[in-house]
Design an enzyme around this catalytic site. Sequence first.
Site, PDB file in Angstrom:
ATOM      1  N   HIS A  19       0.870  -1.181   0.000  1.00 54.60           N
ATOM      2  CA  HIS A  19       0.000   0.000   0.000  1.00 54.60           C
ATOM      3  C   HIS A  19       0.901   1.222   0.000  1.00 54.60           C
ATOM      4  O   HIS A  19       2.134   1.088   0.084  1.00 54.60           O
ATOM      5  CB  HIS A  19      -0.979  -0.022   1.174  1.00 54.60           C
ATOM      6  CG  HIS A  19      -0.352  -0.100   2.535  1.00 54.60           C
ATOM      7  ND1 HIS A  19       0.450   0.900   3.036  1.00 54.60           N
ATOM      8  CD2 HIS A  19      -0.386  -1.057   3.488  1.00 54.60           C
ATOM      9  CE1 HIS A  19       0.854   0.562   4.241  1.00 54.60           C
ATOM     10  NE2 HIS A  19       0.372  -0.629   4.545  1.00 54.60           N
ATOM     11  N   HIS A  22       3.904   1.614   2.489  1.00 52.32           N
ATOM     12  CA  HIS A  22       5.185   0.988   2.098  1.00 52.32           C
ATOM     13  C   HIS A  22       5.825   1.804   0.975  1.00 52.32           C
ATOM     14  O   HIS A  22       7.030   1.991   0.911  1.00 52.32           O
ATOM     15  CB  HIS A  22       4.985  -0.428   1.531  1.00 52.32           C
ATOM     16  CG  HIS A  22       4.168  -1.334   2.393  1.00 52.32           C
ATOM     17  ND1 HIS A  22       2.992  -1.882   1.969  1.00 52.32           N
ATOM     18  CD2 HIS A  22       4.375  -1.786   3.651  1.00 52.32           C
ATOM     19  CE1 HIS A  22       2.500  -2.653   2.928  1.00 52.32           C
ATOM     20  NE2 HIS A  22       3.323  -2.614   3.962  1.00 52.32           N
ATOM     21  N   CYS A 127       2.597  -9.439  20.111  1.00 53.48           N
ATOM     22  CA  CYS A 127       1.670  -8.983  19.067  1.00 53.48           C
ATOM     23  C   CYS A 127       2.141  -9.578  17.748  1.00 53.48           C
ATOM     24  O   CYS A 127       3.220  -9.222  17.255  1.00 53.48           O
ATOM     25  CB  CYS A 127       1.641  -7.454  18.982  1.00 53.48           C
ATOM     26  SG  CYS A 127       0.685  -6.909  17.540  1.00 53.48           S
ATOM     27  N   CYS A 130       2.713  -6.982  14.935  1.00 54.73           N
ATOM     28  CA  CYS A 130       4.016  -6.295  14.938  1.00 54.73           C
ATOM     29  C   CYS A 130       5.158  -7.294  14.925  1.00 54.73           C
ATOM     30  O   CYS A 130       6.309  -6.898  14.795  1.00 54.73           O
ATOM     31  CB  CYS A 130       4.200  -5.457  16.198  1.00 54.73           C
ATOM     32  SG  CYS A 130       3.107  -4.087  16.403  1.00 54.73           S
ATOM     33  N   CYS A 144      -2.682  -3.705  21.415  1.00 56.08           N
ATOM     34  CA  CYS A 144      -1.561  -3.064  20.735  1.00 56.08           C
ATOM     35  C   CYS A 144      -2.133  -1.873  19.960  1.00 56.08           C
ATOM     36  O   CYS A 144      -3.070  -2.042  19.182  1.00 56.08           O
ATOM     37  CB  CYS A 144      -0.911  -4.065  19.771  1.00 56.08           C
ATOM     38  SG  CYS A 144       0.151  -3.258  18.563  1.00 56.08           S
ATOM     39  N   HIS A 147      -2.348  -2.484  16.247  1.00 59.62           N
ATOM     40  CA  HIS A 147      -3.207  -3.584  15.779  1.00 59.62           C
ATOM     41  C   HIS A 147      -4.357  -3.790  16.760  1.00 59.62           C
ATOM     42  O   HIS A 147      -4.451  -4.833  17.419  1.00 59.62           O
ATOM     43  CB  HIS A 147      -2.385  -4.883  15.609  1.00 59.62           C
ATOM     44  CG  HIS A 147      -1.298  -4.743  14.613  1.00 59.62           C
ATOM     45  ND1 HIS A 147      -0.008  -4.386  14.950  1.00 59.62           N
ATOM     46  CD2 HIS A 147      -1.319  -4.852  13.257  1.00 59.62           C
ATOM     47  CE1 HIS A 147       0.722  -4.304  13.850  1.00 59.62           C
ATOM     48  NE2 HIS A 147      -0.043  -4.577  12.822  1.00 59.62           N
ATOM     49  N   LYS A 294      -3.790   5.250  10.851  1.00 58.93           N
ATOM     50  CA  LYS A 294      -2.677   4.686  10.084  1.00 58.93           C
ATOM     51  C   LYS A 294      -3.246   3.786   8.980  1.00 58.93           C
ATOM     52  O   LYS A 294      -4.263   3.147   9.171  1.00 58.93           O
ATOM     53  CB  LYS A 294      -1.779   3.851  10.994  1.00 58.93           C
ATOM     54  CG  LYS A 294      -0.534   3.382  10.265  1.00 58.93           C
ATOM     55  CD  LYS A 294       0.340   2.479  11.101  1.00 58.93           C
ATOM     56  CE  LYS A 294       1.486   1.967  10.256  1.00 58.93           C
ATOM     57  NZ  LYS A 294       1.685   0.539  10.328  1.00 58.93           N
ATOM     58  N   LYS A 297      -3.572  -2.901   5.959  1.00 60.99           N
ATOM     59  CA  LYS A 297      -4.514  -3.895   5.443  1.00 60.99           C
ATOM     60  C   LYS A 297      -5.535  -4.229   6.528  1.00 60.99           C
ATOM     61  O   LYS A 297      -6.725  -4.285   6.274  1.00 60.99           O
ATOM     62  CB  LYS A 297      -3.733  -5.142   5.044  1.00 60.99           C
ATOM     63  CG  LYS A 297      -4.594  -6.261   4.528  1.00 60.99           C
ATOM     64  CD  LYS A 297      -3.715  -7.436   4.148  1.00 60.99           C
ATOM     65  CE  LYS A 297      -4.475  -8.738   4.177  1.00 60.99           C
ATOM     66  NZ  LYS A 297      -3.570  -9.879   4.141  1.00 60.99           N
TER      67      LYS A 297
HETATM   68  N1  MSP Z   1       9.243  -6.373   8.138  1.00 62.77           N
HETATM   69  C1  MSP Z   1       9.344  -5.259   8.989  1.00 62.77           C
HETATM   70  C2  MSP Z   1      10.585  -4.449   8.690  1.00 62.77           C
HETATM   71  C3  MSP Z   1      11.871  -5.195   8.803  1.00 62.77           C
HETATM   72  S1  MSP Z   1      13.215  -4.214   8.318  1.00 62.77           S
HETATM   73  C4  MSP Z   1      14.529  -5.085   8.743  1.00 62.77           C
HETATM   74  C5  MSP Z   1       8.118  -4.384   8.841  1.00 62.77           C
HETATM   75  N2  MSP Z   1       7.434  -4.524   7.706  1.00 62.77           N
HETATM   76  S2  MSP Z   1       6.072  -3.751   7.332  1.00 62.77           S
HETATM   77  O1  MSP Z   1       5.728  -4.237   6.038  1.00 62.77           O
HETATM   78  O2  MSP Z   1       5.117  -3.927   8.354  1.00 62.77           O
HETATM   79  O3  MSP Z   1       6.364  -2.232   7.303  1.00 62.77           O
HETATM   80  C6  MSP Z   1       7.532  -1.712   6.822  1.00 62.77           C
HETATM   81  C7  MSP Z   1       7.518  -0.244   6.644  1.00 62.77           C
HETATM   82  O4  MSP Z   1       6.423   0.197   5.834  1.00 62.77           O
HETATM   83  C8  MSP Z   1       7.401   0.664   7.853  1.00 62.77           C
HETATM   84  O5  MSP Z   1       8.470   0.813   8.640  1.00 62.77           O
HETATM   85  C9  MSP Z   1       7.200   1.948   7.105  1.00 62.77           C
HETATM   86  O6  MSP Z   1       8.420   2.295   6.544  1.00 62.77           O
HETATM   87  C10 MSP Z   1       6.236   1.559   6.036  1.00 62.77           C
HETATM   88  N3  MSP Z   1       4.872   1.815   6.413  1.00 62.77           N
HETATM   89  C11 MSP Z   1       3.875   0.896   6.653  1.00 62.77           C
HETATM   90  N4  MSP Z   1       2.730   1.577   6.868  1.00 62.77           N
HETATM   91  C12 MSP Z   1       2.964   2.906   6.772  1.00 62.77           C
HETATM   92  C13 MSP Z   1       2.153   4.045   6.730  1.00 62.77           C
HETATM   93  N5  MSP Z   1       0.860   3.999   6.910  1.00 62.77           N
HETATM   94  N6  MSP Z   1       2.754   5.230   6.427  1.00 62.77           N
HETATM   95  C14 MSP Z   1       4.072   5.329   6.130  1.00 62.77           C
HETATM   96  N7  MSP Z   1       4.855   4.273   6.163  1.00 62.77           N
HETATM   97  C15 MSP Z   1       4.394   3.093   6.689  1.00 62.77           C
HETATM   98  O7  MSP Z   1       7.849  -3.601   9.711  1.00 62.77           O
END
Ligand code: MSP
Length: 477
Positions: A19, A22, A127, A130, A144, A147, A294, A297
Amino acid sequence: MKKTFYVTTPIYYVNDIPHIGHTCTTVAADIIARYQRLIGKQVFSLTGTDEHGAKVAEAAAEERLSPQKFCDKVSRRFEEAWEKLNISHDFFIRTTDPRHEKIVADLLLKIYKNGDIYKGKYEGLYCVGCEKFLTESDLVDNKCPLHPNRKPSKESEENYFFRLSKYIPQITRLVESGQTNYIFPEGKRKEIIAKLKAGVNDVSISREKVKWGIPAPWDKKHTIYVWIEALINYYSATRFLKDRGKFWPADIHLIGKEILWFHTVIWQAMLLSAGIPLPKKVFAHSFYTINGQKMSKSLGNAISPNNLVKKFGADAARWLIADSFPSEDDADVGLAKFQERYNADLANGLGNLIARVAALAEKTNFRYQKARGFNPLALVKNELFGELLENCHLARATDLIRKSIAELNQEINDKALWHLEEKRLTKELTKIIASIIQITHLLEPIMPETSKKIRAQFDKKIKKEKPLFPRLNEEKC
Ligand code: MSP
């Protein structure tokens, strides 16, 4: 020899489809990577997917797929999204890659042999969302906060622990020393200092009940806790890929604010224990929110990057992300807001500028010839732009570009170019096109295709072409 620059994004969990949360980290990393290439560095830019752990195994079971098959499918979706957004990463790492698994095992064995790993019992809350152990103080209404619709589970199992506490004094000194931008923005550094001062326990680094993971090399009944091995991806890619060794330590890890502790304390302690140099900078951005919540999904409010690209095109999507990038505070976004910005900045601003200059040049048979000593990269090499990108102030960088475009549009109006006699017009158009070309270089890391297209348009016999960014009307939103 060229200077090197190594930038990373977090590796994304494959339980979720991509999304724009990311996307914002990945686009930011790509803009930074492209900028560093533009100023002549040899760049290594890394992104990828985080594929082990309970959360991924659960998601695979829901789809009745083996975890590996499930990972292959979802990981591909991230790669496809990045292709659509024209991300120029040099490598896409997957933590199920046996080459990564081997480096993880070697590195952890080294830490184990140093005496920094011991067996203990973990009792507490976990969690799965997370993939993180929680303390009572992390909870809001017993849930959490990230979540709220998943209850943290009570866990009690034998784990291996890493002596994080041993490295806290050293890490505290490092963070407190204020070494330029080691953790930034400043608010995030302060947050870490406060947490370090509050007292830090050792951390569990293995799971007995989680089968979908890398076996602990010293006790195969345990798998390595997913976060511990995921962090190692940044280093492992520089070991198992040919000629990438010189890129370690990373110049910058780009992350979201919720994973700051892992990246600035746990990761550092692991590296200290293994005797590996520390990354130079960690930048933590804030979140994209939708109506204050935030995006994720599980909350069902996510905007997909594919939709963004379909609606606006890759370059415009990249611009919109950079322009709304939450460097310090959370940024509330949405398709309607994006459309407004698209129309203002790209259809009316940049698109209009190029269309009117090209139309005037075509009508008057003007051919652009650069002046002697003209430096197309003058603005890119300008300290201000460099400083903004070095500090990940992407929205300020787009603002600077927006203003330069507005000034040129204004200048055309003020000088009423279409009324000028030929000699004066030639002089003014030469000046304006030279400025446009310099601006295209500022745009290059953000909108690579548009930037090339504009330069090509002014490089030959100039004609008015199809609008770069057709105006979108409200109903389409
Ligand atoms: N897998 C771990 C990261 C391991 S790194 C060694 C993780 N993955 S995640 O898919 O849940 O999220 C990764 C990143 O996505 C977050 O740290 C952030 O950079 C980005 N984001 C996820 N949701 C977000 C928003 N709503 N807004 C901005 N960035 C966010 O955590």
